[in-house]
Design a protein around this motif. Structure first.
Motif, PDB file in Angstrom:
ATOM      1  N   LYS A 149      11.404   6.378  43.915  1.00  0.00           N
ATOM      2  CA  LYS A 149      12.805   6.165  43.521  1.00  0.00           C
ATOM      3  C   LYS A 149      13.029   6.358  42.015  1.00  0.00           C
ATOM      4  O   LYS A 149      13.411   5.442  41.292  1.00  0.00           O
ATOM      5  CB  LYS A 149      13.267   4.764  43.945  1.00  0.00           C
ATOM      6  N   THR A 150      12.803   7.575  41.569  1.00  0.00           N
ATOM      7  CA  THR A 150      13.051   7.919  40.180  1.00  0.00           C
ATOM      8  C   THR A 150      14.155   8.950  40.097  1.00  0.00           C
ATOM      9  O   THR A 150      14.641   9.443  41.122  1.00  0.00           O
ATOM     10  CB  THR A 150      11.758   8.453  39.532  1.00  0.00           C
ATOM     11  N   ASP A 151      14.598   9.272  38.900  1.00  0.00           N
ATOM     12  CA  ASP A 151      15.674  10.245  38.724  1.00  0.00           C
ATOM     13  C   ASP A 151      15.145  11.666  38.924  1.00  0.00           C
ATOM     14  O   ASP A 151      13.951  11.909  38.885  1.00  0.00           O
ATOM     15  CB  ASP A 151      16.293  10.113  37.325  1.00  0.00           C
ATOM     16  N   GLN A 152      16.063  12.599  39.162  1.00  0.00           N
ATOM     17  CA  GLN A 152      15.757  14.027  39.305  1.00  0.00           C
ATOM     18  C   GLN A 152      14.553  14.272  40.228  1.00  0.00           C
ATOM     19  O   GLN A 152      13.578  14.925  39.840  1.00  0.00           O
ATOM     20  CB  GLN A 152      15.493  14.654  37.936  1.00  0.00           C
ATOM     21  N   GLN A 154      13.980  16.199  42.820  1.00  0.00           N
ATOM     22  CA  GLN A 154      13.612  17.576  43.145  1.00  0.00           C
ATOM     23  C   GLN A 154      12.919  18.261  41.983  1.00  0.00           C
ATOM     24  O   GLN A 154      11.943  18.990  42.163  1.00  0.00           O
ATOM     25  CB  GLN A 154      14.852  18.364  43.568  1.00  0.00           C
ATOM     26  N   LEU A 155      13.431  18.029  40.761  1.00  0.00           N
ATOM     27  CA  LEU A 155      12.798  18.620  39.587  1.00  0.00           C
ATOM     28  C   LEU A 155      11.386  18.075  39.418  1.00  0.00           C
ATOM     29  O   LEU A 155      10.438  18.820  39.134  1.00  0.00           O
ATOM     30  CB  LEU A 155      13.630  18.333  38.337  1.00  0.00           C
ATOM     31  N   ARG A 156      11.219  16.782  39.610  1.00  0.00           N
ATOM     32  CA  ARG A 156       9.899  16.179  39.453  1.00  0.00           C
ATOM     33  C   ARG A 156       8.920  16.726  40.490  1.00  0.00           C
ATOM     34  O   ARG A 156       7.762  17.022  40.179  1.00  0.00           O
ATOM     35  CB  ARG A 156      10.012  14.655  39.566  1.00  0.00           C
ATOM     36  N   ALA A 157       9.377  16.868  41.714  1.00  0.00           N
ATOM     37  CA  ALA A 157       8.498  17.393  42.762  1.00  0.00           C
ATOM     38  C   ALA A 157       8.065  18.828  42.465  1.00  0.00           C
ATOM     39  O   ALA A 157       6.894  19.183  42.637  1.00  0.00           O
ATOM     40  CB  ALA A 157       9.203  17.321  44.113  1.00  0.00           C
ATOM     41  N   THR A 158       8.991  19.654  42.002  1.00  0.00           N
ATOM     42  CA  THR A 158       8.635  21.050  41.732  1.00  0.00           C
ATOM     43  C   THR A 158       7.754  21.177  40.490  1.00  0.00           C
ATOM     44  O   THR A 158       6.889  22.054  40.420  1.00  0.00           O
ATOM     45  CB  THR A 158       9.896  21.922  41.570  1.00  0.00           C
ATOM     46  N   LEU A 159       7.953  20.306  39.509  1.00  0.00           N
ATOM     47  CA  LEU A 159       7.072  20.315  38.341  1.00  0.00           C
ATOM     48  C   LEU A 159       5.641  19.942  38.746  1.00  0.00           C
ATOM     49  O   LEU A 159       4.673  20.565  38.292  1.00  0.00           O
ATOM     50  CB  LEU A 159       7.582  19.344  37.276  1.00  0.00           C
ATOM     51  N   CYS A 160       5.521  18.938  39.590  1.00  0.00           N
ATOM     52  CA  CYS A 160       4.195  18.566  40.091  1.00  0.00           C
ATOM     53  C   CYS A 160       3.561  19.719  40.862  1.00  0.00           C
ATOM     54  O   CYS A 160       2.367  20.018  40.707  1.00  0.00           O
ATOM     55  CB  CYS A 160       4.297  17.337  40.990  1.00  0.00           C
ATOM     56  N   ALA A 161       4.366  20.379  41.679  1.00  0.00           N
ATOM     57  CA  ALA A 161       3.853  21.517  42.450  1.00  0.00           C
ATOM     58  C   ALA A 161       3.356  22.620  41.529  1.00  0.00           C
ATOM     59  O   ALA A 161       2.313  23.244  41.780  1.00  0.00           O
ATOM     60  CB  ALA A 161       4.934  22.049  43.388  1.00  0.00           C
ATOM     61  N   SER A 162       4.096  22.879  40.454  1.00  0.00           N
ATOM     62  CA  SER A 162       3.683  23.937  39.526  1.00  0.00           C
ATOM     63  C   SER A 162       2.325  23.623  38.909  1.00  0.00           C
ATOM     64  O   SER A 162       1.499  24.522  38.706  1.00  0.00           O
ATOM     65  CB  SER A 162       4.738  24.122  38.432  1.00  0.00           C
ATOM     66  N   ILE A 203      11.330  13.641  31.445  1.00  0.00           N
ATOM     67  CA  ILE A 203      11.203  15.093  31.622  1.00  0.00           C
ATOM     68  C   ILE A 203      12.475  15.807  31.179  1.00  0.00           C
ATOM     69  O   ILE A 203      12.658  16.983  31.464  1.00  0.00           O
ATOM     70  CB  ILE A 203      10.903  15.451  33.095  1.00  0.00           C
ATOM     71  N   GLY A 204      13.371  15.085  30.471  1.00  0.00           N
ATOM     72  CA  GLY A 204      14.630  15.695  30.078  1.00  0.00           C
ATOM     73  C   GLY A 204      15.509  15.891  31.298  1.00  0.00           C
ATOM     74  O   GLY A 204      15.387  15.193  32.279  1.00  0.00           O
ATOM     75  N   SER A 205      16.357  16.877  31.226  1.00  0.00           N
ATOM     76  CA  SER A 205      17.240  17.157  32.349  1.00  0.00           C
ATOM     77  C   SER A 205      17.633  18.615  32.350  1.00  0.00           C
ATOM     78  O   SER A 205      17.565  19.295  31.322  1.00  0.00           O
ATOM     79  CB  SER A 205      18.511  16.297  32.287  1.00  0.00           C
ATOM     80  N   ILE A 206      17.999  19.107  33.517  1.00  0.00           N
ATOM     81  CA  ILE A 206      18.462  20.489  33.653  1.00  0.00           C
ATOM     82  C   ILE A 206      19.965  20.450  33.806  1.00  0.00           C
ATOM     83  O   ILE A 206      20.501  19.822  34.726  1.00  0.00           O
ATOM     84  CB  ILE A 206      17.835  21.168  34.887  1.00  0.00           C
ATOM     85  N   SER A 207      20.663  21.090  32.884  1.00  0.00           N
ATOM     86  CA  SER A 207      22.129  21.119  32.949  1.00  0.00           C
ATOM     87  C   SER A 207      22.571  22.269  33.823  1.00  0.00           C
ATOM     88  O   SER A 207      21.972  23.334  33.836  1.00  0.00           O
ATOM     89  CB  SER A 207      22.722  21.276  31.554  1.00  0.00           C
ATOM     90  N   SER A 208      23.633  22.058  34.584  1.00  0.00           N
ATOM     91  CA  SER A 208      24.168  23.108  35.446  1.00  0.00           C
ATOM     92  C   SER A 208      25.441  23.649  34.821  1.00  0.00           C
ATOM     93  O   SER A 208      26.305  22.908  34.357  1.00  0.00           O
ATOM     94  CB  SER A 208      24.467  22.550  36.846  1.00  0.00           C
TER      95      SER A 208
END
Length: 209
Positions: A149-152, A154-162, A203-208
């Motif tokens: 239960k953390t923020d972002q 999807q971004l965290r999951a993809t960073l871990c995958a990378s 991890i900062g944030s990704i702006s849309s």
């Protein structure tokens, strides 16, 4: 010549019977050939030769190379939910260590398993990219991040995958040294802090736009 004479060394014994042992032999051979050559470089003839069967057996059992690839490479070699449950046992602050250790331990035990086959097939087979994404993100990392239960998420999951894919490519495909032969705990100590930051740190944030 006696009917009990053994075949001479180096000579093939002929085709295997078209039974379940043939199917298993083809799956094992396919994993090896796809790992060595990727999807495009692997031929039905080469896979059949590795298995010691006639090439027609590939169509007989799997309907062609594409279906064989799906069953030999894209099907997970373990229960992903069991992996998620095991990784979530323990403190969140050491989750990165557990993920890296499990990743390296599982793939070391099979010299990379199907991981090289997936990576070498990414450029030529859409299902390889989908399979790799499902394997790491959809089936494991998305579920782990959702539980902490953390923020972002999807971004965290993809960073871990990378990070994990990078380790896998360097260790099992390109075999960069000294990472290729480093012991598990050395890899964990070096990589886990980065993975932990991806999971729970800033991890900062990704702006849309």
């Amino acid at each position: 010549m006696s009917t009990t004479d053994e075949p001479k060394a180096g000579k093939r014994r002929g085709r295997r019977p078209a039974g379940e042992d043939t199917r298993t032999a083809l799956l094992d051979a396919a994993r090896a050939v796809f790992s060595e050559n990727g999807y495009d470089g692997a031929t039905v003839r080469a896979i059949a030769a590795r298995a010691g069967v006639d090439a027609a057996m590939v169509n007989h059992w799997f309907g062609g190379k594409d279906s064989l690839f799906a069953q030999a490479v894209l099907e997970l070699p373990f229960d992903p939910q069991m992996v998620v449950d095991t990784l979530l046992e323990g403190e969140v602050d050491t989750l990165g260590e557990r993920i890296v250790r499990r990743f390296v331990t599982v793939w070391d035990s099979t010299s990379g398993g199907v991981f090289p086959a997936l990576v070498r097939s990414l450029a030529s087979h859409d299902k390889a990219a989908i399979g790799l994404r499902d394997f790491l993100i959809k089936n494991i990392l998305d579920k782990i991040v959702a539980q902490i239960k953390t923020d972002q998420p999807q971004l965290r999951a993809t960073l871990c995958a990378s990070q994990l894919i990078g380790i896998g490519m360097a260790r099992y495909v390109a075999r960069f040294e000294p990472l290729g032969s480093a012991d598990t705990e050395t890899v964990v100590a070096a990589v886990a802090p980065t993975l932990q930051r991806y999971l729970t740190g800033d991890i900062g944030s990704i702006s849309s736009n």
